[in-house]
Scaffold this motif. Structure first.
Motif, PDB file in Angstrom:
ATOM      1  N   ILE A   1      -4.239  -3.377  -7.847  1.00 59.54           N
ATOM      2  CA  ILE A   1      -5.114  -2.852  -6.792  1.00 59.54           C
ATOM      3  C   ILE A   1      -6.436  -2.387  -7.405  1.00 59.54           C
ATOM      4  O   ILE A   1      -7.478  -2.427  -6.741  1.00 59.54           O
ATOM      5  CB  ILE A   1      -4.417  -1.736  -5.974  1.00 59.54           C
ATOM      6  CG1 ILE A   1      -5.204  -1.476  -4.678  1.00 59.54           C
ATOM      7  CG2 ILE A   1      -4.260  -0.457  -6.775  1.00 59.54           C
ATOM      8  CD1 ILE A   1      -4.493  -0.589  -3.689  1.00 59.54           C
TER       9      ILE A   1
ATOM     10  N   TYR B   1      -6.149  -1.956   3.264  1.00 57.53           N
ATOM     11  CA  TYR B   1      -4.722  -1.677   3.097  1.00 57.53           C
ATOM     12  C   TYR B   1      -4.225  -0.773   4.228  1.00 57.53           C
ATOM     13  O   TYR B   1      -3.107  -0.948   4.730  1.00 57.53           O
ATOM     14  CB  TYR B   1      -4.466  -1.030   1.734  1.00 57.53           C
ATOM     15  CG  TYR B   1      -4.211  -2.019   0.619  1.00 57.53           C
ATOM     16  CD1 TYR B   1      -5.130  -3.040   0.339  1.00 57.53           C
ATOM     17  CD2 TYR B   1      -3.065  -1.953  -0.152  1.00 57.53           C
ATOM     18  CE1 TYR B   1      -4.895  -3.949  -0.685  1.00 57.53           C
ATOM     19  CE2 TYR B   1      -2.815  -2.858  -1.172  1.00 57.53           C
ATOM     20  CZ  TYR B   1      -3.735  -3.857  -1.431  1.00 57.53           C
ATOM     21  OH  TYR B   1      -3.495  -4.765  -2.430  1.00 57.53           O
TER      22      TYR B   1
ATOM     23  N   PHE C   1      -6.395   5.408  -6.415  1.00 56.71           N
ATOM     24  CA  PHE C   1      -5.927   4.100  -5.946  1.00 56.71           C
ATOM     25  C   PHE C   1      -4.561   4.207  -5.264  1.00 56.71           C
ATOM     26  O   PHE C   1      -3.812   3.233  -5.185  1.00 56.71           O
ATOM     27  CB  PHE C   1      -5.873   3.118  -7.123  1.00 56.71           C
ATOM     28  CG  PHE C   1      -7.216   2.922  -7.763  1.00 56.71           C
ATOM     29  CD1 PHE C   1      -8.088   1.956  -7.287  1.00 56.71           C
ATOM     30  CD2 PHE C   1      -7.629   3.734  -8.813  1.00 56.71           C
ATOM     31  CE1 PHE C   1      -9.338   1.789  -7.864  1.00 56.71           C
ATOM     32  CE2 PHE C   1      -8.879   3.570  -9.395  1.00 56.71           C
ATOM     33  CZ  PHE C   1      -9.740   2.600  -8.918  1.00 56.71           C
TER      34      PHE C   1
ATOM     35  N   SER D   1     -10.075  -3.868  -6.244  1.00 64.31           N
ATOM     36  CA  SER D   1     -11.108  -2.868  -5.945  1.00 64.31           C
ATOM     37  C   SER D   1     -12.382  -3.142  -6.729  1.00 64.31           C
ATOM     38  O   SER D   1     -13.487  -2.821  -6.269  1.00 64.31           O
ATOM     39  CB  SER D   1     -10.588  -1.462  -6.267  1.00 64.31           C
ATOM     40  OG  SER D   1      -9.507  -1.111  -5.426  1.00 64.31           O
TER      41      SER D   1
ATOM     42  N   ARG E   1     -13.554   0.010  -3.930  1.00 64.00           N
ATOM     43  CA  ARG E   1     -12.336   0.788  -3.676  1.00 64.00           C
ATOM     44  C   ARG E   1     -12.203   1.186  -2.203  1.00 64.00           C
ATOM     45  O   ARG E   1     -11.128   1.063  -1.612  1.00 64.00           O
ATOM     46  CB  ARG E   1     -12.327   2.035  -4.567  1.00 64.00           C
ATOM     47  CG  ARG E   1     -11.041   2.848  -4.502  1.00 64.00           C
ATOM     48  CD  ARG E   1     -11.142   4.062  -5.416  1.00 64.00           C
ATOM     49  NE  ARG E   1     -12.093   5.030  -4.900  1.00 64.00           N
ATOM     50  CZ  ARG E   1     -11.781   6.022  -4.060  1.00 64.00           C
ATOM     51  NH1 ARG E   1     -10.531   6.170  -3.635  1.00 64.00           N
ATOM     52  NH2 ARG E   1     -12.697   6.877  -3.648  1.00 64.00           N
TER      53      ARG E   1
ATOM     54  N   PRO F   1       0.732   0.745  -4.870  1.00 61.11           N
ATOM     55  CA  PRO F   1      -0.194   1.866  -5.047  1.00 61.11           C
ATOM     56  C   PRO F   1      -0.349   2.202  -6.533  1.00 61.11           C
ATOM     57  O   PRO F   1       0.600   2.095  -7.309  1.00 61.11           O
ATOM     58  CB  PRO F   1       0.496   3.020  -4.299  1.00 61.11           C
ATOM     59  CG  PRO F   1       1.435   2.361  -3.343  1.00 61.11           C
ATOM     60  CD  PRO F   1       1.889   1.099  -4.013  1.00 61.11           C
TER      61      PRO F   1
ATOM     62  N   PHE G   1      -0.626  -8.233  -1.349  1.00 58.47           N
ATOM     63  CA  PHE G   1      -0.848  -6.785  -1.277  1.00 58.47           C
ATOM     64  C   PHE G   1      -0.060  -6.111  -2.400  1.00 58.47           C
ATOM     65  O   PHE G   1       1.124  -6.387  -2.591  1.00 58.47           O
ATOM     66  CB  PHE G   1      -0.406  -6.255   0.092  1.00 58.47           C
ATOM     67  CG  PHE G   1      -1.287  -6.721   1.217  1.00 58.47           C
ATOM     68  CD1 PHE G   1      -2.448  -6.033   1.542  1.00 58.47           C
ATOM     69  CD2 PHE G   1      -0.978  -7.868   1.929  1.00 58.47           C
ATOM     70  CE1 PHE G   1      -3.277  -6.471   2.561  1.00 58.47           C
ATOM     71  CE2 PHE G   1      -1.795  -8.320   2.954  1.00 58.47           C
ATOM     72  CZ  PHE G   1      -2.946  -7.620   3.275  1.00 58.47           C
ATOM     73  N   HIS G   2      -0.725  -5.214  -3.120  1.00 61.73           N
ATOM     74  CA  HIS G   2      -0.185  -4.697  -4.368  1.00 61.73           C
ATOM     75  C   HIS G   2       0.314  -3.257  -4.260  1.00 61.73           C
ATOM     76  O   HIS G   2       0.055  -2.567  -3.279  1.00 61.73           O
ATOM     77  CB  HIS G   2      -1.254  -4.795  -5.453  1.00 61.73           C
ATOM     78  CG  HIS G   2      -1.785  -6.186  -5.616  1.00 61.73           C
ATOM     79  ND1 HIS G   2      -0.997  -7.228  -6.034  1.00 61.73           N
ATOM     80  CD2 HIS G   2      -3.027  -6.708  -5.379  1.00 61.73           C
ATOM     81  CE1 HIS G   2      -1.724  -8.345  -6.072  1.00 61.73           C
ATOM     82  NE2 HIS G   2      -2.949  -8.051  -5.667  1.00 61.73           N
TER      83      HIS G   2
ATOM     84  N   VAL H   1     -11.248  -1.792  -0.020  1.00 64.61           N
ATOM     85  CA  VAL H   1      -9.871  -2.221  -0.263  1.00 64.61           C
ATOM     86  C   VAL H   1      -8.877  -1.241   0.357  1.00 64.61           C
ATOM     87  O   VAL H   1      -7.939  -1.646   1.059  1.00 64.61           O
ATOM     88  CB  VAL H   1      -9.611  -2.380  -1.776  1.00 64.61           C
ATOM     89  CG1 VAL H   1      -8.116  -2.515  -2.064  1.00 64.61           C
ATOM     90  CG2 VAL H   1     -10.366  -3.595  -2.308  1.00 64.61           C
ATOM     91  N   LEU H   2      -9.052   0.045   0.119  1.00 60.08           N
ATOM     92  CA  LEU H   2      -8.121   1.028   0.672  1.00 60.08           C
ATOM     93  C   LEU H   2      -8.164   1.041   2.198  1.00 60.08           C
ATOM     94  O   LEU H   2      -7.122   1.234   2.851  1.00 60.08           O
ATOM     95  CB  LEU H   2      -8.415   2.414   0.111  1.00 60.08           C
ATOM     96  CG  LEU H   2      -8.099   2.594  -1.389  1.00 60.08           C
ATOM     97  CD1 LEU H   2      -8.440   4.002  -1.832  1.00 60.08           C
ATOM     98  CD2 LEU H   2      -6.630   2.281  -1.688  1.00 60.08           C
TER      99      LEU H   2
ATOM    100  N   THR I   1      -4.264 -12.797  -9.064  1.00 60.53           N
ATOM    101  CA  THR I   1      -4.910 -12.006 -10.107  1.00 60.53           C
ATOM    102  C   THR I   1      -4.717 -12.624 -11.485  1.00 60.53           C
ATOM    103  O   THR I   1      -5.536 -12.411 -12.376  1.00 60.53           O
ATOM    104  CB  THR I   1      -4.363 -10.569 -10.104  1.00 60.53           C
ATOM    105  OG1 THR I   1      -2.932 -10.606 -10.266  1.00 60.53           O
ATOM    106  CG2 THR I   1      -4.704  -9.857  -8.798  1.00 60.53           C
TER     107      THR I   1
END
Length: 345
Positions: free
Chosen positions: A305, A321, A6, A309, A314, A300, A297-298, A317-318, A254
């Motif tokens: 994150i 980002y 992540f 995901s 995942r 790393p 946006f969170h 999402v990545l 969240t």
């Protein structure tokens, strides 16, 4: 699953240091949770993606000015105290810096004696239980002496305390803001209601455990800190009726997500309740109630994150980002937003 799964590259200059003058003028990245397709909008455009019959779930917690700067009574050495959670009466779980100066029995002074404290115990993670002594009303003293507990990656001074509160903040108790909600204005919320979209208010008092880094390489070994939540009968009814009528449950942040997912039964229904949650949502989790998520946006390798995901995958999402970095979106608490939804439905 490994923590490094992540990770992503984030240039330091993309970490937002100041809030925008207009809350709803932040940028908005739309992410299709099924296909990974992205669109670029302004936050106020969110109203075009929420449909009549949907329900927006807000966390109406209020951040307390939880950062206190003071000194040790005996030596005068400077000390910083961060209020994490009220236990009973005037005893709080706190984070003290530097910790070595906060042995059991240590006495602390704030505001030239307006507020005094004694360390009464040391708890997990090195946090301290502190008992406060004062005359008058604690909340009024805290409002006078305390500072907003901004995350460590924000180095600028916040000029207006209210910019680290949502416009719908109501119940005091958080050590950090539910930051996805910072993008909403009263005008935008009025427009959302006028469109026939329900709004349900829940409460989760955000602790710093939400942002605690994952230290274990195997993420399943990570333990979430406990946070208090409350859902009243009105919010439960609004969410349940939306589900029954085929509307989508769209969580703002969240923390709203973790609240309803903690309280939902096996059929995805809610009832009025309160308690403490340690829910950790990561890929493989099956959402019981949530359909879509508005979020910032969170960091790393953070639990946040991992949560997004779980909703969008995942890789999706990545990749989103990566696009956000290329397009120079602003990251973290005062940054831009993402709406994770199903664009085809």
């Amino acid at each position: 699953m490994k923590k490094k799964d992540f990770d992503f590259y984030l240039p330091e200059e993309l970490i937002a240091q100041d809030p925008l003058l207009d809350r709803s003028s932040s940028r908005l990245l739309i992410l299709d949770k099924e296909t990974g397709r992205t669109e670029h909008k302004i936050f106020k455009d969110i109203i075009d993606y929420i449909r009549p019959g949907d329900c927006l779930v807000l966390n109406n917690t209020k951040v307390i000015p939880a950062r206190l700067i003071g000194s040790k009574e005996d030596t005068g050495a400077s000390v910083e105290l961060l209020l994490l959670k009220r236990n009973e009466g005037d005893i709080w779980e706190t984070l003290v810096k530097p910790g070595k100066k906060a042995k059991k029995g240590a006495k602390l002074v704030f505001g030239e004696g307006l507020l005094r404290a004694e360390v009464v115990d040391i708890v997990e993670e090195g946090n301290r239980l502190v008992k406060f002594h004062y005359e008058g009303i604690f909340e009024e003293i805290l409002d006078k002496l305390g500072q907003m507990p901004l995350p460590p990656y924000i180095t600028h001074t916040l000029k207006d305390k209210n910019r680290y509160q949502t416009v719908y903040a109501k119940y005091e108790g958080s050590a950090a803001a539910p930051t996805a909600g910072l993008h909403f204005t009263n005008e935008l919320l009025d427009g959302i209601r006028a469109k026939g979209i329900a709004i349900a208010n829940v409460t989760l008092h955000v602790g710093l455990g939400t942002f605690r880094p994952v230290k274990e390489e195997d993420i399943l070994a990570h333990h979430m800190h406990s946070e208090f939540y409350q859902i009243d009968s009105e919010a439960a009814d609004i969410i349940n009726n939306t589900k029954k009528n085929g509307g989508r449950i769209i969580c703002v942040g969240t923390t709203s997500c973790r609240t309803i997912e903690s309280a939902g039964d096996e059929n995805g229904m809610l009832k009025a309740c309160s308690g403490n949650t340690e829910i950790f949502i990561y890929p493989g989790y099956k959402f019981k109630i949530l359909d879509a998520l508005i979020t910032n946006f969170h960091l790393p390798e953070s639990t946040l994150i991992m949560l997004v995901s779980a909703l969008a995958g995942r890789e999706n999402v990545l990749n989103a980002y990566k696009i956000a970095v290329e397009e120079k979106y602003r990251f973290f608490s005062f940054g831009d937003a993402m709406f994770i939804t199903d664009l085809e439905k």
